[in-house]
Enzyme design. Structure first.
Site, short mmCIF file in Angstrom:
data_model
loop_
_atom_site.label_atom_id
_atom_site.label_comp_id
_atom_site.label_asym_id
_atom_site.label_seq_id
_atom_site.Cartn_x
_atom_site.Cartn_y
_atom_site.Cartn_z
N GLY A 1 12.94 -0.54 -5.76
CA GLY A 1 13.56 0.50 -6.63
C GLY A 1 15.15 0.61 -6.34
O GLY A 1 15.49 0.53 -4.97
N LYS B 1 0.78 -1.10 0.04
CA LYS B 1 0.05 -0.22 0.10
C LYS B 1 0.81 1.27 -0.07
O LYS B 1 1.79 1.01 0.57
CB LYS B 1 -0.86 -0.07 1.35
CG LYS B 1 -1.90 -1.22 1.21
CD LYS B 1 -2.80 -1.22 2.38
CE LYS B 1 -3.84 -2.35 2.26
NZ LYS B 1 -4.22 -2.63 3.77
N GLY C 1 15.17 6.12 18.27
CA GLY C 1 15.15 6.61 17.14
C GLY C 1 15.25 5.71 15.85
O GLY C 1 14.82 4.58 16.17
N HIS D 1 -13.46 34.35 22.26
CA HIS D 1 -13.96 34.07 23.68
C HIS D 1 -15.22 33.05 23.86
O HIS D 1 -15.99 33.56 23.07
CB HIS D 1 -14.07 35.30 24.63
CG HIS D 1 -14.30 34.99 26.02
ND1 HIS D 1 -13.33 34.48 26.82
CD2 HIS D 1 -15.37 35.15 26.84
CE1 HIS D 1 -14.03 34.22 28.10
NE2 HIS D 1 -15.19 34.41 27.95
N ASP E 1 13.05 11.28 5.75
CA ASP E 1 14.00 10.66 6.68
C ASP E 1 15.49 10.05 6.40
O ASP E 1 16.21 9.97 7.03
CB ASP E 1 13.27 9.46 7.48
CG ASP E 1 12.14 9.93 8.38
OD1 ASP E 1 11.96 11.09 8.34
OD2 ASP E 1 11.49 9.00 9.11
N GLY F 1 3.85 4.90 3.02
CA GLY F 1 4.97 4.98 3.96
C GLY F 1 4.79 4.70 5.44
O GLY F 1 3.65 4.40 5.90
N THR F 2 5.94 5.16 6.23
CA THR F 2 5.85 4.90 7.86
C THR F 2 4.65 5.67 8.25
O THR F 2 4.00 5.24 9.06
CB THR F 2 7.48 5.50 8.02
OG1 THR F 2 8.53 4.81 7.55
CG2 THR F 2 7.19 5.47 9.68
P1 FAD Z 1 8.68 7.00 5.01
O1 FAD Z 1 7.38 7.38 5.52
O2 FAD Z 1 9.36 6.12 5.73
O3 FAD Z 1 8.27 6.24 3.43
C1 FAD Z 1 9.43 5.70 2.68
C2 FAD Z 1 8.58 4.64 1.97
O4 FAD Z 1 9.49 4.28 0.89
C3 FAD Z 1 8.04 3.52 2.66
O5 FAD Z 1 6.83 3.17 2.15
C4 FAD Z 1 8.92 2.31 2.15
O6 FAD Z 1 8.39 0.86 2.17
C5 FAD Z 1 9.50 2.70 0.72
N1 FAD Z 1 10.66 2.08 0.29
C6 FAD Z 1 11.92 2.27 1.00
N2 FAD Z 1 12.92 1.92 0.22
C7 FAD Z 1 12.33 1.34 -0.88
C8 FAD Z 1 12.84 0.91 -2.13
N3 FAD Z 1 14.12 0.71 -2.45
N4 FAD Z 1 11.80 0.81 -3.15
C9 FAD Z 1 10.68 1.11 -3.27
N5 FAD Z 1 10.18 1.63 -2.08
C10 FAD Z 1 11.02 1.89 -0.80
N6 FAD Z 1 5.91 12.60 12.15
C11 FAD Z 1 5.07 13.65 12.10
O7 FAD Z 1 5.19 14.64 11.32
N7 FAD Z 1 4.10 13.65 12.87
C12 FAD Z 1 3.92 12.52 13.89
O8 FAD Z 1 2.86 12.66 14.54
C13 FAD Z 1 4.56 11.37 13.54
N8 FAD Z 1 4.40 10.28 14.36
C14 FAD Z 1 5.22 9.24 14.17
C15 FAD Z 1 5.08 8.15 14.92
C16 FAD Z 1 5.94 7.05 14.86
C17 FAD Z 1 5.64 5.55 15.69
C18 FAD Z 1 6.73 6.88 14.11
C19 FAD Z 1 7.88 5.75 13.79
C20 FAD Z 1 7.19 7.95 13.26
C21 FAD Z 1 6.23 9.17 13.36
N9 FAD Z 1 6.64 10.47 12.65
C22 FAD Z 1 5.53 11.42 12.50
C23 FAD Z 1 7.91 10.52 11.65
C24 FAD Z 1 7.18 10.32 10.13
O9 FAD Z 1 6.40 9.19 10.09
C25 FAD Z 1 8.50 10.18 9.18
O10 FAD Z 1 9.17 11.37 9.47
C26 FAD Z 1 8.13 10.13 7.86
O11 FAD Z 1 7.15 9.01 7.67
C27 FAD Z 1 9.12 10.07 6.78
O12 FAD Z 1 8.47 10.35 5.63
P2 FAD Z 1 9.31 9.85 4.24
O13 FAD Z 1 8.56 10.03 3.16
O14 FAD Z 1 10.63 10.08 4.38
O15 FAD Z 1 9.56 8.27 4.52
#
Ligand code: FAD
Length: 468
Positions: free
Chosen positions: A116, A39, A274, A447, A314, A42-43
């Site tokens: 990828g 799906k 972290g 207010h 990230d 992401g995270t």
């Molecule tokens: P990600 O969301 O990590 O997405 C990366 C995607 O790349 C994933 O779907 C992965 O499957 C895909 N991928 C990786 N390698 C490959 C590859 N080689 N080929 C194809 N696909 C690949 N941030 C907030 O701002 N507010 C919050 O409330 C918050 N709460 C959080 C709670 C928790 C428990 C956690 C762990 C994090 C939280 N965060 C929050 C942080 C936030 O989730 C991340 O900063 C954010 O998701 C980063 O986004 P991103 O797009 O860089 O990567």
């Protein structure tokens, strides 16, 4: 057969990648987004922001029902059904994932399902999940790395999903442990401490640094610690986990603070120390992309050492937040489209922790502002002095405004209390517009609302709060 060519291929569909893809579609680019998971989202959507807040909402309703008698409503003792709470969480997540698929269709973004990697300066290879359909290579004028991060293990207590959990594991937990030790009192650790306390666990937070939420303003950390203590959460700050063992009933931690040893036993340990950027096996170094401690090095426009390869979210060493990843994604795409965008001011990144009570901030802490040489004046207004806070029965916390005395500019706003994460939006606008404290204080606020506390704190920074 000729390979398909794209203006942009994005690897990763988290809040960095999918937002960048939509923006690229809006700008008329031919764009593809590679995602290995089943799906999109992401995270943030599947293992982070959204599922934690869905569980926090269940926790908050549970607490409200417990407090209903005080509002004159008699209800029987609420009982949590973890399975149903998890089902609801999944429904929220799935609905959002379908939403991204629809947005991809609307903006003509192609989803390439698979892993990828960059195999040449303009070549992206996609390996289908399970390798069933093999590999295909696509051409890309620009490439954007948005592969995100995964939870970081600690060598002494690697996560096993049973007694030692990471944030991915605890989000799927089907039962509530009687006791939970949480290692790391940043936003993630503190939010889970809050959820599981509401769910009925006895929680201990362990933090190596001198205070919980160490990046927040010192007074905000202290206020939160006090509020959590009232909820029964013990915070062991300045404390190191010196040893660890699994026992029949759970885990046993050897702790050390100021040279004194202690032992803590719990049914489960959550490790929330972290995350690790996912930059391995992507073929980046071979192309000349530079990395530092696993993070991809970028310039203010999010370009790597190879100018048509960008990186966001990230995987770069900026705050690990979804809204940062999204802003960086939009910036990168607008830069590759030649729109000459403005870089990101990381001093204006809002930071939110959705525990009970919530903590939110934007801009400089009082200490940081002084460190940067500003002549600082601070205004504080407690929620105990606010009508709306009393109405909703949530008087814990305060708003703190940090201003500089030379131009009266608002440098930072720090909030601990109910709906802090919503209230902070107004402070973000004030900082973005380089607003003064006087302007913030003279802005008429309705207010009775919680936002009046921001107006009052702004007044207080000139020594003239009305209600305190
Ligand atoms: P990600 O969301 O990590 O997405 C990366 C995607 O790349 C994933 O779907 C992965 O499957 C895909 N991928 C990786 N390698 C490959 C590859 N080689 N080929 C194809 N696909 C690949 N941030 C907030 O701002 N507010 C919050 O409330 C918050 N709460 C959080 C709670 C928790 C428990 C956690 C762990 C994090 C939280 N965060 C929050 C942080 C936030 O989730 C991340 O900063 C954010 O998701 C980063 O986004 P991103 O797009 O860089 O990567």
């Amino acid at each position: 057969m000729a390979r398909e060519e794209f203006d942009l291929i994005i690897i990763g569909s988290g809040p960095g990648g999918y937002v960048a893809a939509i923006r690229a579609g809006q700008l008329g680019m031919k764009v593809a987004c590679v995602e290995k998971d089943a799906k999109l989202g992401g995270t943030c959507l599947h293992r982070g922001c959204i599922p934690t807040k869905a569980l926090l909402h269940t926790a908050s309703v549970l607490d409200e029902i417990r407090e209903a008698a005080g509002l004159g409503i008699d209800v029987s003792e609420p009982k949590l059904d973890v399975g149903r709470a998890q089902d609801r969480k999944r429904k929220v997540v799935d609905g959002n994932a379908r939403g991204i698929e629809m947005l991809f269709k609307k903006n003509k973004v192609t989803w390439l399902h698979g892993f990828g990697r960059v195999t040449g300066a303009h070549d992206v290879e996609v390996e289908t999940p399970g390798g069933t359909d093999g590999k295909a290579t696509y051409g890309a004028k620009n490439i954007l790395i948005a592969t995100g991060s995964v939870p970081r293990d600690i060598p002494v207590a690697p996560a096993d999903g049973e007694k030692v959990l990471n944030s991915d594991h605890i989000l799927e937990l089907g039962r509530v442990p009687a006791t939970l030790a949480v290692l790391g009192a940043g936003a993630v650790g503190t939010e889970f401490a809050s959820i599981f306390t509401s769910f009925g666990s006895k929680v201990t937070l362990i933090e190596m640094l001198p205070r919980i939420l160490p990046i927040e303003d010192e007074e905000a950390s202290a206020e939160l610690e006090k509020a959590l203590r009232r909820r029964g959460i013990k915070s062991l700050t300045g404390t190191r986990m010196a040893g660890f063992e699994k026992t029949d009933s759970g885990v046993k931690l050897s702790l050390e603070k100021d040279g004194k040893a202690d032992v803590l036993e719990a049914e489960m340990l959550l490790v929330a120390v972290g995350r690790k950027p996912l930059t391995e096996n992507l073929g980046l170094e071979a192309l000349g992309v530079e990395l530092e401690r696993g993070y991809i090095k970028i310039n203010p426009m999010m370009q790597t050492a190879v100018p048509h390869i960008y990186a966001i979210g990230d995987v770069v060493n900026t705050p690990w937040l979804a809204h940062v990843a999204s802003s960086e994604g939009i910036l990168a795409v607008e830069h590759m489209a030649g729109l000459n965008p403005k870089g990101i001011n990381y001093d204006r990144v809002p930071s939110c922790t959705y525990c009970e009570p919530e903590v939110a901030s934007v801009g400089l802490t009082e200490a940081k502002a002084r460190e940067r040489g500003y002549d600082v004046q601070v205004g504080k207004f407690p929620f105990t002095a606010l009508g709306k806070a009393k109405i909703i029965g949530k008087s814990a916390g305060f708003v703190k405004v940090v201003r500089d005395t030379k131009y009266d500019e608002v440098l930072g706003v720090h909030i601990v209390g109910a709906h802090a994460t919503e209230l902070i939006g107004e402070a973000c606008v004030t900082l973005q517009m380089e607003g003064t404290d006087e302007e913030l204080g003279r802005t008429m606020h309705a207010h009775p609302t919680l936002s009046e506390a921001i107006m009052e704190a702004a007044h207080a920074a000139h020594g003239k709060a009305i209600h305190f």
